[in-house]
Write a protein that holds these residues in place. Sequence first.
Motif, PDB file in Angstrom:
ATOM      1  N   GLN A   1      35.664  44.485 -13.495  1.00 56.45           N
ATOM      2  CA  GLN A   1      36.444  44.287 -12.268  1.00 56.45           C
ATOM      3  C   GLN A   1      35.559  44.080 -11.028  1.00 56.45           C
ATOM      4  O   GLN A   1      35.790  44.653  -9.957  1.00 56.45           O
ATOM      5  N   LYS A   2      34.551  43.269 -11.200  1.00 59.70           N
ATOM      6  CA  LYS A   2      33.658  42.916 -10.087  1.00 59.70           C
ATOM      7  C   LYS A   2      33.799  41.432  -9.756  1.00 59.70           C
ATOM      8  O   LYS A   2      34.312  40.650 -10.554  1.00 59.70           O
ATOM      9  N   LYS A   3      33.330  41.067  -8.578  1.00 57.63           N
ATOM     10  CA  LYS A   3      33.294  39.660  -8.172  1.00 57.63           C
ATOM     11  C   LYS A   3      31.869  39.136  -8.364  1.00 57.63           C
ATOM     12  O   LYS A   3      30.905  39.852  -8.111  1.00 57.63           O
ATOM     13  N   VAL A   4      31.756  37.878  -8.787  1.00 57.67           N
ATOM     14  CA  VAL A   4      30.458  37.212  -8.842  1.00 57.67           C
ATOM     15  C   VAL A   4      30.284  36.416  -7.557  1.00 57.67           C
ATOM     16  O   VAL A   4      31.095  35.546  -7.246  1.00 57.67           O
ATOM     17  N   VAL A   5      29.237  36.724  -6.793  1.00 59.25           N
ATOM     18  CA  VAL A   5      28.920  35.975  -5.576  1.00 59.25           C
ATOM     19  C   VAL A   5      27.616  35.233  -5.827  1.00 59.25           C
ATOM     20  O   VAL A   5      26.563  35.855  -5.989  1.00 59.25           O
ATOM     21  N   ILE A   6      27.704  33.911  -5.899  1.00 62.09           N
ATOM     22  CA  ILE A   6      26.515  33.079  -6.132  1.00 62.09           C
ATOM     23  C   ILE A   6      26.085  32.500  -4.792  1.00 62.09           C
ATOM     24  O   ILE A   6      26.834  31.768  -4.153  1.00 62.09           O
TER      25      ILE A   6
ATOM     26  N   ARG B   1      38.660  32.179 -11.788  1.00 63.46           N
ATOM     27  CA  ARG B   1      38.889  31.277 -10.659  1.00 63.46           C
ATOM     28  C   ARG B   1      37.626  31.269  -9.806  1.00 63.46           C
ATOM     29  O   ARG B   1      36.951  32.293  -9.679  1.00 63.46           O
ATOM     30  N   PHE B   2      37.343  30.117  -9.201  1.00 67.47           N
ATOM     31  CA  PHE B   2      36.164  30.068  -8.324  1.00 67.47           C
ATOM     32  C   PHE B   2      36.523  29.383  -7.008  1.00 67.47           C
ATOM     33  O   PHE B   2      37.486  28.612  -6.921  1.00 67.47           O
ATOM     34  N   ALA B   3      35.760  29.696  -5.973  1.00 66.13           N
ATOM     35  CA  ALA B   3      36.003  29.138  -4.644  1.00 66.13           C
ATOM     36  C   ALA B   3      34.678  29.028  -3.897  1.00 66.13           C
ATOM     37  O   ALA B   3      33.721  29.763  -4.182  1.00 66.13           O
TER      38      ALA B   3
ATOM     39  N   VAL C   1      34.797  34.130  -8.817  1.00 66.64           N
ATOM     40  CA  VAL C   1      33.447  33.651  -8.535  1.00 66.64           C
ATOM     41  C   VAL C   1      33.475  32.969  -7.174  1.00 66.64           C
ATOM     42  O   VAL C   1      34.276  32.074  -6.928  1.00 66.64           O
ATOM     43  N   ILE C   2      32.606  33.416  -6.279  1.00 66.00           N
ATOM     44  CA  ILE C   2      32.533  32.865  -4.925  1.00 66.00           C
ATOM     45  C   ILE C   2      31.147  32.268  -4.718  1.00 66.00           C
ATOM     46  O   ILE C   2      30.136  32.941  -4.913  1.00 66.00           O
ATOM     47  N   VAL C   3      31.114  30.993  -4.343  1.00 65.99           N
ATOM     48  CA  VAL C   3      29.851  30.312  -4.046  1.00 65.99           C
ATOM     49  C   VAL C   3      29.665  30.302  -2.536  1.00 65.99           C
ATOM     50  O   VAL C   3      30.591  29.958  -1.782  1.00 65.99           O
ATOM     51  N   VAL C   4      28.481  30.673  -2.076  1.00 70.74           N
ATOM     52  CA  VAL C   4      28.237  30.844  -0.644  1.00 70.74           C
ATOM     53  C   VAL C   4      26.792  30.431  -0.361  1.00 70.74           C
ATOM     54  O   VAL C   4      25.997  30.256  -1.291  1.00 70.74           O
ATOM     55  N   ASN C   5      26.436  30.267   0.900  1.00 70.08           N
ATOM     56  CA  ASN C   5      25.024  30.033   1.203  1.00 70.08           C
ATOM     57  C   ASN C   5      24.372  31.321   1.705  1.00 70.08           C
ATOM     58  O   ASN C   5      25.049  32.272   2.087  1.00 70.08           O
ATOM     59  N   HIS C   6      23.028  31.324   1.695  1.00 67.69           N
ATOM     60  CA  HIS C   6      22.299  32.545   2.054  1.00 67.69           C
ATOM     61  C   HIS C   6      22.637  33.007   3.471  1.00 67.69           C
ATOM     62  O   HIS C   6      22.745  34.209   3.736  1.00 67.69           O
ATOM     63  N   ALA C   7      22.797  32.065   4.405  1.00 71.98           N
ATOM     64  CA  ALA C   7      23.044  32.438   5.801  1.00 71.98           C
ATOM     65  C   ALA C   7      24.366  33.186   5.951  1.00 71.98           C
ATOM     66  O   ALA C   7      24.429  34.228   6.619  1.00 71.98           O
ATOM     67  N   LEU C   8      25.425  32.674   5.314  1.00 73.42           N
ATOM     68  CA  LEU C   8      26.730  33.330   5.419  1.00 73.42           C
ATOM     69  C   LEU C   8      26.713  34.677   4.692  1.00 73.42           C
ATOM     70  O   LEU C   8      27.274  35.671   5.185  1.00 73.42           O
ATOM     71  N   LEU C   9      26.062  34.727   3.537  1.00 69.95           N
ATOM     72  CA  LEU C   9      25.958  35.987   2.800  1.00 69.95           C
ATOM     73  C   LEU C   9      25.274  37.063   3.642  1.00 69.95           C
ATOM     74  O   LEU C   9      25.774  38.188   3.775  1.00 69.95           O
ATOM     75  N   LEU C  10      24.128  36.726   4.220  1.00 68.03           N
ATOM     76  CA  LEU C  10      23.365  37.718   4.975  1.00 68.03           C
ATOM     77  C   LEU C  10      24.046  38.063   6.295  1.00 68.03           C
ATOM     78  O   LEU C  10      23.919  39.190   6.784  1.00 68.03           O
ATOM     79  N   ALA C  11      24.778  37.110   6.870  1.00 72.38           N
ATOM     80  CA  ALA C  11      25.550  37.425   8.076  1.00 72.38           C
ATOM     81  C   ALA C  11      26.598  38.478   7.760  1.00 72.38           C
ATOM     82  O   ALA C  11      26.802  39.436   8.516  1.00 72.38           O
ATOM     83  N   ASP C  12      27.261  38.328   6.613  1.00 69.06           N
ATOM     84  CA  ASP C  12      28.284  39.288   6.197  1.00 69.06           C
ATOM     85  C   ASP C  12      27.646  40.650   5.901  1.00 69.06           C
ATOM     86  O   ASP C  12      28.150  41.693   6.345  1.00 69.06           O
TER      87      ASP C  12
END
Length: 709
Positions: free
Chosen positions: A83-88, A116-118, A227-238
């Motif tokens: 029950q975890k999310k994958v953040v790539i 599902r992925f986004a 599964v959520i695809v993101v960039n490093h800048a948005l990930l680290l901002a969060d």
Amino acid sequence: MSTKHQPANHYQTLVQENYRRLSKNLPGFIPRREQNYLVAEMGKVLLGQYDKARRILVAEAGTGIGKSLAYLQAGIPWAKANQKKVVISTATLALQEQLVDKDLPLFLPYSKPSFRFALAKGRARYCCARRLADLAGGTSQGQMFDVGSFESTLSAPLTATQQTQLAELWQAYQDQSWKGDRDSWPSPIDQALWQQLQAERHSCQPMLGHQHCPFHQARAELEHADVIVVNHALLLADLSMGGGIVLPEPEQCLYILDEAHHIATVAREQGSIRLNLRQLRRSLEQFNKWQGKLNDLLGVDGQSAIGRLQHSSAQLIPALTQVYQTLFSALQRQELTTDEQGCLRFNTGDLPCGLDERLSIVKEDSQTFCRALGPINTQLADQLKLNPSQAPAIEAALAIISQQQLQGEQIRDGATLLLRAPGPKQTPPARWLALDKKDHQDIMLCATPLAVGHLLEQWCWSRASAVVMMSATLTALNDFGYFRRAVGLRQDDGSHYIRLNSPFNYAEAQLIIPDLACEPSHPDFNDLLTTQIPIWLKNQAASLVLFSSYRQMQHVAASLRAQGYSLLVQGEASRQALLRLHKDKCDGKQPSILFGTGSFSEGLDLPNHYLTNLIITKLPFAVPTSPVEEAMAEWITLCGGNPFMQLALPEASRKLIQACGRLLRTETDTGRIVLLDKRLVSKRYGPALLQALPPFNKQLHGKTVKSEV
């Protein structure tokens, strides 16, 4: 990082069955030993077989292994079972697009359980529905509610072309054929127009109930994604805001950080501040004049809070003015002098001109200002519920208050970082003054944290359910130490490290280091390149020449064009246009020569006949000219270290491996690399750089050298 996990047998069965479906049904599927090993090692880390309290894997996976398909196979079943999310997270848009458009859809039909992925993108990639409606109606928010210069919509009138595009966007949004995502519009949206439409944090708040806003709708979709695809800048901002703001809480995530060699740099940028003193003062003065309008919205009950706000901004403005005038006067009297780039770095000692005392006042006054904004924000939100008829005016006021809150926090955090006194073993931040290139009366105070490892440990490593960091270049000089120190990992902290060699046949490719007359530091080196490069271009169909600087590249390009060469030079057209022309020439059996600088050393994919001849003019040593690089070198020296050996050499090794990685992109590729820098042979560090490269067939000064695998 500890959490409850499903039994190992269940997980391993899921992975094995998914692999069987993939191998049997995927057209052209090629089993790769290294890929399977990566899946297995990632599984062991996720199952806690190496360390149950710290599930962290650092994997250097060479080109051609198929690391994205590997981490999808290993990561998604584990996350679903627990029950975890994958953040790539990736560094480049190209890899994001590859994951969303190719890799994830390819794996989805063979994955059990399904998922599902986004794609998560920054707020500025979406339009603000309210701004779009206002602008399409011929009225900006600023004009409607008389909010002065606080909205970016108060810019030049729209041109006829912009008005046509605006009408098309508005119509498409109304008939729901466009959801407000800039990247999904079929043609480029004018940048000046988009700046007036894009969603911004200060004008887009949950309390306004914008459930139909494109940005909030996109965020709602993330809640249903596995599964959520993101960039490093948005990930680290969060993560820097505590996590769970845009993305799920770290404790609920398996983070897969692809292109992980960028993480420390992006974290450093995330922690940086840049205070334009004159601009900030002007904004506060305009806000101070506007505050009287709050009386109409809040009435008698708001007088006390409005009074405190007016007093706090009246205190902060002269405090900022004092800092500005002190620096401006010192620059005028030439007590402070900037370099050619308009920068003046402050060393690790005291700040000049008594800035410590003045910045301390700014820090205290900005804290008071931020505290005073809180009650105003709360009272406006209450009024929004009580007086819905005044919603437009209250929304505009809330947007302004939110923007000023962000600005106040920026001033407070900037002053704090500039004043930070490092502890005995702590690295101080880089601190400097910068003049605006267009207007030298605009003075900016800047600061960047040099050591970000402790931040990454606090934000992510210690909280995440699991972390996998991957890249083709994580080691420097055959060691993980440089990367480990940059991201805050320790050798004994339970993190697991693996290196997987590329399956490519490097022995079929040549690495040639000619016997040259001089080194790059010699004044005749650029002229030497104009004679050497043509030698290595002769009879070659597809060439890429990498330079250390634009000036050097342009000098050589002018000389070769005078000799009759046809060149495709970076900067003379877009990257996409240059690559398209290059491929067209190669497909048409015409010789093609690409010239590029350091940015062409990474992420450039020219497989098969599109690149067979790679020429690197100079070892990629970074000259420590930026304030951040200078500060880092200074600190290493003060600590008794050697900046060249600890900083410059490992980074050059990593960048050289990346540059050489442009040649072989598939298992059948071949060709040669020509390195026009004799320091690889003449300097003591040369053998270490050579040994860190893949096992090419090396020819040094005409002699073949056997590589160790």
